[in-house]
Design an enzyme around this catalytic site. Structure first.
Site, short mmCIF file in Angstrom:
data_model
loop_
_atom_site.label_atom_id
_atom_site.label_comp_id
_atom_site.label_asym_id
_atom_site.label_seq_id
_atom_site.Cartn_x
_atom_site.Cartn_y
_atom_site.Cartn_z
N GLY A 212 18.56 -19.63 -32.80
CA GLY A 212 17.83 -18.81 -33.23
C GLY A 212 17.62 -17.58 -32.64
N ASN B 212 20.49 -27.50 -40.92
CA ASN B 212 19.61 -28.18 -40.42
C ASN B 212 18.37 -27.12 -40.88
OD1 ASN B 212 17.37 -29.15 -38.81
ND2 ASN B 212 18.32 -28.71 -36.96
N TRP B 213 17.37 -27.78 -41.66
CA TRP B 213 16.43 -26.93 -42.29
C TRP B 213 15.32 -26.79 -41.18
CZ3 TRP B 213 16.59 -28.64 -47.99
CH2 TRP B 213 17.82 -28.07 -48.48
N LYS B 214 15.06 -27.77 -40.24
CA LYS B 214 13.85 -27.61 -39.25
C LYS B 214 12.63 -27.86 -40.29
CE LYS B 214 16.84 -25.33 -36.14
NZ LYS B 214 17.04 -24.30 -35.17
N GLU C 231 24.89 -27.67 -28.81
CA GLU C 231 24.00 -26.75 -29.18
C GLU C 231 23.55 -26.02 -27.95
OE1 GLU C 231 22.74 -26.58 -33.51
OE2 GLU C 231 21.28 -28.02 -32.58
N GLU D 15 15.14 -28.63 -30.03
CA GLU D 15 13.39 -28.24 -30.24
C GLU D 15 12.83 -29.73 -29.89
OE1 GLU D 15 14.46 -26.70 -34.08
OE2 GLU D 15 15.08 -25.08 -32.94
N HIS E 87 17.57 -33.02 -31.04
CA HIS E 87 17.69 -31.80 -31.35
C HIS E 87 16.84 -31.08 -30.12
CE1 HIS E 87 17.24 -27.77 -32.71
NE2 HIS E 87 18.42 -27.95 -33.29
N GLY F 40 21.44 -23.54 -38.48
CA GLY F 40 19.76 -23.59 -38.89
C GLY F 40 19.50 -22.54 -39.91
N GLY F 41 19.26 -21.25 -39.29
CA GLY F 41 18.81 -20.17 -40.24
C GLY F 41 19.56 -19.62 -41.36
P1 13P Z 1 20.27 -21.29 -35.81
O1 13P Z 1 21.48 -21.63 -36.65
O2 13P Z 1 19.16 -20.91 -36.55
O3 13P Z 1 20.54 -20.61 -34.30
O4 13P Z 1 19.98 -22.98 -35.56
C1 13P Z 1 20.70 -23.75 -34.75
C2 13P Z 1 20.30 -25.21 -34.66
O5 13P Z 1 19.21 -25.39 -34.03
C3 13P Z 1 20.89 -26.14 -35.66
O6 13P Z 1 20.46 -27.39 -35.47
#
Ligand code: 13P
Length: 251
Positions: A174, A9-11, A168, A98, A96, A234-235
């Site tokens: 993050g 997930n590149w956000k 999650e 966020e 998600h 994510g990251g």
């Molecule tokens: P991180 O892997 O950066 O903690 O993010 C997880 C995430 O929100 C994937 O959707």
């Protein structure tokens, strides 16, 4: 048999040019993943979707990070399902944390989106998970059960066959504080139980991912859990070297 799934997930990261560069570099990885019966994918921003779809391997899953449940209309700033389909996108991340935190994404709104996606033969990746406060109050299962029951209401067993659920925990996203393997299995197993109660035997076919500070060093421990079928990352999915390592460590 549930195929393993690694989804990045590149956000709100990567320009179109950067997305294209990653897509080209990922070509060989999709083939390796395929040989090992692993599904591989990324979720770029809306602007990056077409660049990845056209430059990555055909077997690479390309997911949007959100969608509106109406096919068109006066919804400034939104993107619809027909618009995604037009550019060959049929997977979408829904709910998600966020978006739940910053964009008022409720369980009911997630449900409207999931129902609309499934009606169009699209694959929702439905994200659930508790906040730190809820975790500390011992409310994880109560919160997650409500997210599942409301988010997946108005659907039947045939509808959810291709659905993906991602657990999650918000406190692990993050932060570098990844959930233990035990917590991941406990909650993912619980989710499968709720799905079984709602939809019956098809629950055994539904893929459940863990997400939250997944790194090349810890991905294998999650995928060794019986009810964890993959990871939403994510990251660590942003750089091609790290993404390659994530895949290599679960082959
Ligand atoms: P991180 O892997 O950066 O903690 O993010 C997880 C995430 O929100 C994937 O959707």
């Amino acid at each position: 048999m549930r195929r393993k799934l690694l989804l990045g997930n590149w956000k709100m990261n990567k320009t179109i040019a950067e997305a294209k560069e990653f897509a080209l570099a990922s070509k060989e990885l999709a083939d390796i993943a395929n040989q090992h019966h692993i599904d591989l994918g990324v979720a770029p921003t809306y602007l990056g979707l077409e660049a990845v779809r056209t430059n990555a391997s055909k077997s690479m899953i390309v997911a949007a990070q959100n969608v509106h449940y109406n096919p068109n209309g006066a919804f400034t700033g939104e993107i619809s399902i027909p618009m995604l389909k037009e550019i060959g996108i049929d997977w979408v991340i829904i709910g998600h944390s966020e978006r739940r935190a910053y964009d008022n994404e409720t369980n009911q709104k997630c449900n409207q989106k999931i129902v609309a996606l499934i009606k169009e033969d699209m694959v929702p990746v439905y994200c659930v998970g508790e906040t730190l406060q809820q975790f500390e109050a011992g409310e994880t299962k109560k919160v997650v059960e409500e997210q599942i029951r409301v988010g997946l209401s108005n659907l039947n067993a045939a509808d959810v066959e291709h659905l993906v659920v991602a657990y999650e925990p918000v406190w692990s996203i993050g932060t570098g504080k990844n959930a233990s393997q035990e917590i991941a299995q406990d909650v993912c197993g619980f989710i499968r139980g709720v799905l079984k109660d709602m939809f019956g035997d098809v629950a055994a076919e539904i893929r459940i991912l863990y997400g939250g500070s997944v790194k090349p060093e810890n991905i294998k421990s999650y995928l060794s859990c019986p009810d964890v079928d993959g990871a939403l990352v994510g990251g660590a999915s942003l750089k091609i070297d790290s993404y390659r390592q994530l895949l290599n460590n679960i082959l």
